[in-house]
Write a protein that holds these residues in place. Structure first.
Motif, PDB file in Angstrom:
ATOM      1  N   SER A 206       0.827  -1.195   0.000  1.00 43.65           N
ATOM      2  CA  SER A 206       0.000   0.000   0.000  1.00 43.65           C
ATOM      3  C   SER A 206       0.867   1.253   0.000  1.00 43.65           C
ATOM      4  CB  SER A 206      -0.918  -0.018   1.219  1.00 43.65           C
ATOM      5  OG  SER A 206      -1.492   1.239   1.398  1.00 43.65           O
TER       6      SER A 206
ATOM      7  N   ASP B  80       0.179   3.329  -3.136  1.00 36.31           N
ATOM      8  CA  ASP B  80      -0.659   4.500  -2.839  1.00 36.31           C
ATOM      9  C   ASP B  80       0.148   5.690  -2.364  1.00 36.31           C
ATOM     10  OD1 ASP B  80      -2.824   2.923  -3.416  1.00 36.31           O
ATOM     11  OD2 ASP B  80      -3.091   2.276  -1.330  1.00 36.31           O
TER      12      ASP B  80
ATOM     13  N   TRP C 183       0.126   9.721   3.052  1.00 32.56           N
ATOM     14  CA  TRP C 183      -0.370   8.348   2.890  1.00 32.56           C
ATOM     15  C   TRP C 183      -0.607   7.742   4.270  1.00 32.56           C
ATOM     16  CZ3 TRP C 183       2.144   4.072   4.833  1.00 32.56           C
ATOM     17  CH2 TRP C 183       1.565   2.832   4.500  1.00 32.56           C
TER      18      TRP C 183
ATOM     19  N   THR D 294     -11.506   9.838  -3.770  1.00 32.06           N
ATOM     20  CA  THR D 294     -11.557   8.781  -2.766  1.00 32.06           C
ATOM     21  C   THR D 294     -12.687   9.016  -1.776  1.00 32.06           C
ATOM     22  OG1 THR D 294      -9.167   8.767  -2.910  1.00 32.06           O
ATOM     23  CG2 THR D 294     -10.153   7.502  -1.119  1.00 32.06           C
TER      24      THR D 294
END
Lengths: 67, 706
Positions: B332, B336, B530, B616
């Motif tokens: 991730s 991301d 993040w 998102t």
């Protein structure tokens, strides 16, 4: 001076600026020509020792000239 | 190939003497841009292979007219040439002079010779000199100066081999003195040489003349120099004017015997003719604004395709890795955090490359000096300088290279003001936000027959940023008080056709600087964000799926829609979401809720992150099969629970647009300002004033409109 006119540099009224101007070739005894002015009359373009220099009117005013 | 350089060569010369052409010719692509230790002055260095196969390092020093520095860039030159005992001391100095007008180049050359390092004089632009009808007696010139002289044409490469031959010969210290130190100064110089063991008179003399350039000596020795200076009442700068006059006297004698035939200025009469048009009171401005228009048009039109390509490529890499790698926090972080972070940097490369291509062409041709000349009077009214035009122009692509471009402004106050207002110019990172919000609130229609309303809104925002920049500059001009004089004594170089390889090198150099400088920070912030967006207190994150499953059990969602909801739930309950909710009372008067709050927060690393956060948070991350729901439609559907009406009313939309036009939502810019001003004071003030300006304006707009 008017655009197109030529004069001889006699000296400077501002010591600090004079050093800079002399380094750029604007020496006492050298011939300067006022080439043209920017659209709002300031800065101006001069020719001295074979270069074209631009300077502001207040800077040009520190150069005293002989006609 | 990987041979260590055997010696170090420094290139010194007047601006416009063709120093960078020579540097590019010698080093080709073996260049790197770094910093001189401890200062932010860019150090361009590279390696070149001599005819005998040995490799030497070439350092390109900033262009100067004399060894007496006025700006930070210039100071580095005198420091390097004065410090004879450091690893940075060059083994040889190459002074590059313009052969079409040698007089001024020789002023610097004679100063360098007097400092005692082995020196070679290069007469560059020999082709133009020949065209102008000048011819020199090189033997005489070399004999009188006591150093080797090479005639060269760096644009074509003529004479390079001869220079390389000279570089390969062993270095000899010169003992010739061109300038004779005044009797009054002699005593102080002798005492200094005795106590510090300085190599030669002129070097010692400059120690006394330039207290600002001797930082390398160390405290103790500086104190000794200061003592001697005081004892002999030696004021820095006292003899500088007289020195210049004496040198020019010597140079005139020298040229009288070395010039066989002198120039008449008719060869450059074309330049005067061009100036008549380009600095004309009507045509001058008209041409300048047309060029600006073409530049902006190209930045946006030409960069679009490569930017889309980069965007898709990084998206594909991320989704490929998501599928290939085992799921988990590390994957991730990579897919991301890190990859979108790098993508967010690389995506600006096309625009920056195009912008610097234009700027470099305008500079190479000599036109940029005319822009400064045209704009100086107007810019000065606002506390700026004619030279502020380039940074403000560049600011439309990205504030980072723009702020780096302010180094050419030698007046401290004008430079600070330029740095402070440049981020108000609408940079390309604001574009995606503008695009989405304008599409949402401005109807797509044509007014007055030709103008697209949305296009006008875009233009209005750019104009708004520009006006805010100019007005802030004016206010700062009144607030910042300094006793430093501003001047604009500048050469207007003869017009020339740009050398394309130089343009290419500039593009590579600036792009590299951007990617490395801004990249580090954007990447770091992306990773932090993040973390904030993916972690939350307690076990909310682990429970996200089951909670969402409970909530939406009777909704019969597709797997994709379900995952999107989970993502939205996670973001809402993450640390970023918590912060967003905490700041809601503060941003409510502007018409925003906590969802927009999260987006404001995450877009602090880079403005364009706003869009991806919004996607998102409204769980529209991935609905390719349901084309009807685009971001725009989803935003239009969002309901404001307080009013029952849509969340994104025109008032909210415009308030957001105004906010993003003014707000300092860019960590990388702050970091660059920190580097350029060497302290936190200016970036702090910048962050504060821009945030206040953004907040107050957005508040006023929202309250007025609703």
């Amino acid at each position: 001076m008017k655009p197109g006119e030529v004069a001889i540099v006699a000296g400077f009224t501002d010591e600090q600026l004079s050093v800079k101007l002399m380094e750029m070739g604007c020496l006492p005894g050298a011939a300067v020509r006022f080439n043209f002015a920017a659209p709002f009359g300031d800065p101006i373009c001069i020719s001295v020792s074979g270069y074209e220099l631009s300077l502001r009117l207040e800077e040009a005013a520190t150069i005293s000239i002989l006609n | 190939m990987s041979k260590a350089p055997s010696s170090k060569i420094a290139l010194v010369g007047n601006p416009n003497a063709g120093k960078s052409s020579l540097f590019n010719h010698l080093t080709g692509l073996n260049q790197k841009v770094g910093n001189f230790p401890g200062v932010t002055v860019e150090k361009k260095s590279g390696t070149t292979t001599l005819l005998d196969g040995s490799v030497v390092e070439v350092v390109d020093l900033p262009g100067i007219y004399s060894i007496y520095p006025r700006s930070l860039d210039e100071k580095i030159v005198s420091e390097i040439l004065l410090d004879h005992h450091s690893p940075n001391t060059p083994d040889k100095v190459v002074v590059v002079a313009d052969a079409t007008n040698l007089k001024r180049g020789l002023l610097l050359a004679t100063q360098v010779i007097d400092m005692g390092l082995p020196t070679i004089l290069v007469l560059n632009m020999m082709d133009l000199a020949i065209k102008a009808g000048i011819s020199y007696d090189f033997t005489m010139l070399s004999k009188k100066l006591g150093i080797p002289v090479v005639a060269l044409n760096a644009r074509k490469g003529d004479g390079i081999d001869e220079l390389k031959k000279l570089l390969a010969t062993p270095a000899e210290k010169i003992s010739k003195n061109i300038f004779h130190i005044w009797p009054e100064a002699k005593e102080a110089v002798n005492e200094l040489r005795g106590s510090l063991g300085v190599d030669n008179d002129y070097e010692a003399y400059l120690f006394l003349e330039q207290p600002q350039s001797i930082g390398f000596l160390g405290k103790e020795k500086i104190a000794a120099v200061n003592r001697i200076r005081e004892k002999h009442q030696f004021f820095p700068g006292k003899f500088q004017g007289a020195e210049t006059i004496q040198r020019y006297g010597v140079i005139q004698d020298l040229l009288n015997s070395a010039i066989l035939k002198s120039a008449d200025d008719s060869w450059k009469s074309y330049s005067t003719k061009i100036d008549r048009i380009l600095t004309h009171k009507v045509w001058g401005y008209l041409i300048f604004f047309s060029i600006l228009l073409v530049v902006f048009q190209s930045i946006f039109a030409w960069a679009e395709a490569p930017m889309d390509f980069i965007d898709q490529t990084f998206g594909q890499i991320a989704s490929y890795l998501t599928n290939v790698l085992p799921a988990g926090p590390l994957t991730s972080l990579l897919t991301d955090g890190v990859i979108p972070g790098i993508g967010g940097i690389v995506i600006f490369v096309p625009q920056i490359a195009i912008l610097f291509a234009f700027i470099s062409i305008l500079e190479e041709s000599g036109y940029m000096a005319r822009v400064v000349f045209l704009m100086d009077k107007i810019m000065r009214k606002f506390g700026l300088n004619g030279k502020s035009v380039v940074p403000l122009m560049s600011g439309v692509a990205c504030a980072i290279p723009a702020i780096m471009a302010t180094r050419t402004i030698d007046n401290w106050k004008e430079r600070i003001i330029t740095i402070m207002v440049t981020p108000l110019m609408s940079c390309s990172a604001r574009l995606p936000i503008f695009a989405i919000l304008i599409a949402l609130i401005v109807p797509e229609q044509t007014v007055l027959g030709v103008f697209n309303l949305q296009g006008l809104a875009f233009m209005g925002l750019y104009l708004l940023g520009f006006v805010a920049a100019i007005m802030s500059a004016y206010i700062m001009k009144l607030l910042i008080r300094v006793q430093e004089r501003s001047y604009l004594i500048m050469e207007l170089p003869t017009y020339r056709i740009p050398k394309w390889s130089n343009v290419g090198y500039t593009i590579v150099e600036k792009t590299k600087a951007f990617v490395l400088e801004a990249g580090k920070i954007i990447l770091a912030i992306s990773i932090i964000l993040w973390g904030l967006g993916n972690y939350g207190p307690g076990d909310v994150m682990e429970n996200a799926e089951s909670v969402v499953r409970d909530q939406s059990s009777n909704l019969r969602l597709t797997e994709q829609a379900f995952q999107d909801r989970v993502a939205a739930y996670k973001l809402e309950n993450s640390y970023a979401g918590i912060i967003g909710k905490t700041i809601e009372p503060v941003i409510k008067p502007l018409g925003y809720d906590w969802k927009i709050g999260i987006a404001l927060l995450t877009s602090f690393a880079a403005r364009e992150v706003f869009v991806s956060t919004i996607t998102t948070i409204y769980s529209i991350g991935s609905v390719p099969e349901d084309e009807a729901i685009t971001i725009k439609d989803r935003l239009a559907q969002e309901v404001n629970p307080d009013t029952g009406g849509p969340r994104y009313t025109p008032a909210v939309g415009i308030s957001l647009l105004v906010f993003y036009t003014f707000a300092m939502q860019c960590m990388s810019t702050l970091a660059i300002v920190y580097r350029e001003t060497r302290g936190w004071k200016w970036p702090a003030i910048q962050l504060l004033y821009m945030t206040v300006l953004a907040y107050v304006s957005a508040f006023a707009v929202f309250q007025f409109m609703s």
